[in-house]
Design a protein around this motif. Structure first.
Motif, mmCIF file in Angstrom:
data_model
loop_
_atom_site.group_PDB
_atom_site.id
_atom_site.type_symbol
_atom_site.label_atom_id
_atom_site.label_comp_id
_atom_site.label_asym_id
_atom_site.label_seq_id
_atom_site.Cartn_x
_atom_site.Cartn_y
_atom_site.Cartn_z
ATOM 1 N N ILE A 46 42.514 19.064 52.303
ATOM 2 C CA ILE A 46 43.178 20.026 51.418
ATOM 3 C C ILE A 46 42.487 19.959 50.067
ATOM 4 O O ILE A 46 42.410 18.888 49.457
ATOM 5 C CB ILE A 46 44.668 19.686 51.253
ATOM 6 N N VAL A 47 42.000 21.108 49.613
ATOM 7 C CA VAL A 47 41.270 21.154 48.344
ATOM 8 C C VAL A 47 41.844 22.276 47.482
ATOM 9 O O VAL A 47 42.033 23.398 47.962
ATOM 10 C CB VAL A 47 39.764 21.380 48.581
ATOM 11 N N THR A 48 42.125 21.971 46.231
ATOM 12 C CA THR A 48 42.553 22.984 45.273
ATOM 13 C C THR A 48 41.326 23.479 44.516
ATOM 14 O O THR A 48 40.512 22.671 44.043
ATOM 15 C CB THR A 48 43.577 22.397 44.283
ATOM 16 N N VAL A 49 41.207 24.798 44.414
ATOM 17 C CA VAL A 49 40.078 25.420 43.725
ATOM 18 C C VAL A 49 40.650 26.365 42.666
ATOM 19 O O VAL A 49 41.417 27.269 42.996
ATOM 20 C CB VAL A 49 39.181 26.199 44.709
ATOM 21 N N ILE A 50 40.282 26.138 41.407
ATOM 22 C CA ILE A 50 40.812 26.933 40.298
ATOM 23 C C ILE A 50 39.637 27.563 39.551
ATOM 24 O O ILE A 50 38.712 26.855 39.119
ATOM 25 C CB ILE A 50 41.643 26.058 39.337
ATOM 26 N N ALA A 51 39.710 28.888 39.383
ATOM 27 C CA ALA A 51 38.631 29.609 38.704
ATOM 28 C C ALA A 51 38.539 29.194 37.242
ATOM 29 O O ALA A 51 39.555 29.011 36.563
ATOM 30 C CB ALA A 51 38.868 31.112 38.801
ATOM 31 N N ARG A 52 37.325 29.061 36.767
ATOM 32 C CA ARG A 52 37.108 28.820 35.339
ATOM 33 C C ARG A 52 37.246 30.142 34.599
ATOM 34 O O ARG A 52 37.192 31.230 35.213
ATOM 35 C CB ARG A 52 35.743 28.180 35.121
ATOM 36 N N ALA A 69 37.236 27.284 57.052
ATOM 37 C CA ALA A 69 38.447 26.747 56.450
ATOM 38 C C ALA A 69 39.403 27.895 56.175
ATOM 39 O O ALA A 69 38.998 29.059 56.118
ATOM 40 C CB ALA A 69 38.127 26.007 55.151
ATOM 41 N N VAL A 70 40.647 27.571 55.996
ATOM 42 C CA VAL A 70 41.658 28.570 55.657
ATOM 43 C C VAL A 70 41.818 28.576 54.148
ATOM 44 O O VAL A 70 41.985 27.518 53.531
ATOM 45 C CB VAL A 70 43.001 28.233 56.344
ATOM 46 N N VAL A 71 41.768 29.754 53.555
ATOM 47 C CA VAL A 71 41.916 29.905 52.105
ATOM 48 C C VAL A 71 43.266 30.550 51.832
ATOM 49 O O VAL A 71 43.556 31.644 52.330
ATOM 50 C CB VAL A 71 40.781 30.775 51.518
ATOM 51 N N LEU A 72 44.103 29.856 51.049
ATOM 52 C CA LEU A 72 45.447 30.335 50.742
ATOM 53 C C LEU A 72 45.605 30.550 49.249
ATOM 54 O O LEU A 72 45.157 29.716 48.451
ATOM 55 C CB LEU A 72 46.489 29.295 51.198
ATOM 56 N N TRP A 73 46.243 31.639 48.881
ATOM 57 C CA TRP A 73 46.583 31.851 47.472
ATOM 58 C C TRP A 73 47.515 30.727 47.047
ATOM 59 O O TRP A 73 48.444 30.356 47.771
ATOM 60 C CB TRP A 73 47.270 33.210 47.317
ATOM 61 N N ALA A 74 47.283 30.157 45.865
ATOM 62 C CA ALA A 74 48.134 29.057 45.388
ATOM 63 C C ALA A 74 48.501 29.227 43.924
ATOM 64 O O ALA A 74 48.850 28.265 43.250
ATOM 65 C CB ALA A 74 47.430 27.722 45.613
ATOM 66 N N GLY A 75 48.422 30.452 43.427
ATOM 67 C CA GLY A 75 48.744 30.742 42.040
ATOM 68 C C GLY A 75 47.664 31.648 41.464
ATOM 69 O O GLY A 75 46.646 31.903 42.117
ATOM 70 N N PRO A 76 47.876 32.143 40.241
ATOM 71 C CA PRO A 76 46.881 33.018 39.630
ATOM 72 C C PRO A 76 45.512 32.334 39.540
ATOM 73 O O PRO A 76 45.397 31.240 38.976
ATOM 74 C CB PRO A 76 47.452 33.295 38.239
ATOM 75 N N TYR A 79 43.500 28.585 44.439
ATOM 76 C CA TYR A 79 43.561 28.637 45.893
ATOM 77 C C TYR A 79 43.686 27.232 46.477
ATOM 78 O O TYR A 79 43.218 26.256 45.889
ATOM 79 C CB TYR A 79 42.292 29.300 46.453
ATOM 80 N N SER A 80 44.297 27.175 47.656
ATOM 81 C CA SER A 80 44.314 25.953 48.446
ATOM 82 C C SER A 80 43.437 26.223 49.662
ATOM 83 O O SER A 80 43.660 27.192 50.397
ATOM 84 C CB SER A 80 45.741 25.605 48.884
ATOM 85 N N VAL A 81 42.450 25.379 49.847
ATOM 86 C CA VAL A 81 41.546 25.526 50.984
ATOM 87 C C VAL A 81 41.835 24.377 51.939
ATOM 88 O O VAL A 81 41.832 23.206 51.526
ATOM 89 C CB VAL A 81 40.068 25.515 50.535
ATOM 90 N N GLN A 82 42.100 24.696 53.197
ATOM 91 C CA GLN A 82 42.501 23.681 54.172
ATOM 92 C C GLN A 82 41.616 23.760 55.411
ATOM 93 O O GLN A 82 41.279 24.849 55.867
ATOM 94 C CB GLN A 82 43.965 23.885 54.581
#
Length: 192
Positions: A46-52, A69-76, A79-82
């Protein structure tokens, strides 16, 4: 030389914090088929990815084309990548390289636990704890929401018609499991 050093490094199996709690079997009301099946998705990368700043579109475009991997929206702009079947830290390292200068990447594999609830009563069980409207017309397959259940922050995702994943912080996973299984008792539940 580097390969020899790696060969002597100890390796550890990642243990689920729920390994001693999630006893497999049939529980709750005994009225035919169980209403839901509960399981723990483990091990899971599980990896959280946040845009700069200013990089939201570049990140969204990059993740839209990301395979494996599955990419899920996790806020503005977050993303959560699983992914299943990845080695320790491999997914985070891959995403860090891919999005260098575009996003911040944080491995959450040890910090979060993903529970799965499936079955024709799954939506009813979840409705006991969240204000999110889970009707398929409003919350279709692939949609995610950040919500609260049993006073615990939950990343809720519909992964199938009657199947949902619930990602919670590891430290809350045992109490959340207890709450979830109690809510499922009236319909009967199977733990896998």
């Amino acid at each position: 030389m580097a390969k020899a050093a790696r060969a002597t490094e100890p390796t550890f199996n990642r243990l689920s914090p729920l390994a001693d709690v999630t006893v497999q079997g049939r529980f709750g009301a005994d009225k035919g088929q169980p209403g839901v099946t509960l399981s723990v998705r483990h091990p899971l990368s599980i990896v959280t990815v946040i845009a700069r700043k200013g990089k939201a579109k570049a990140l969204a475009d990059g993740l839209a084309n990301y395979k494996g991997a599955v990419v899920l929206w996790a806020g503005p702009d977050q993303y959560s990548v699983q992914a299943e079947g990845r080695g320790e830290g491999v997914l985070a390292a891959e995403l860090s390289m891919m999005f260098a200068g575009i996003a911040s990447v944080s491995d959450q594999s040890h910090g979060r636990v993903v529970l799965r609830i499936a079955g024709d009563r799954a939506r009813t069980v979840l409705a006991k704890g969240t204000p999110v409207d889970l009707h398929p017309d409003v919350f279709p397959v692939g949609k995610s929401a950040l919500t609260q259940m049993a006073h615990v922050g939950v990343h809720l995702t519909r992964v199938g018609d009657d199947t949902f994943d619930l990602s919670v912080f590891r430290g809350f996973s045992e109490s959340f499991w207890e709450w979830l299984s109690e809510q499922a008792e009236e319909f009967g539940y199977l733990v896998r």
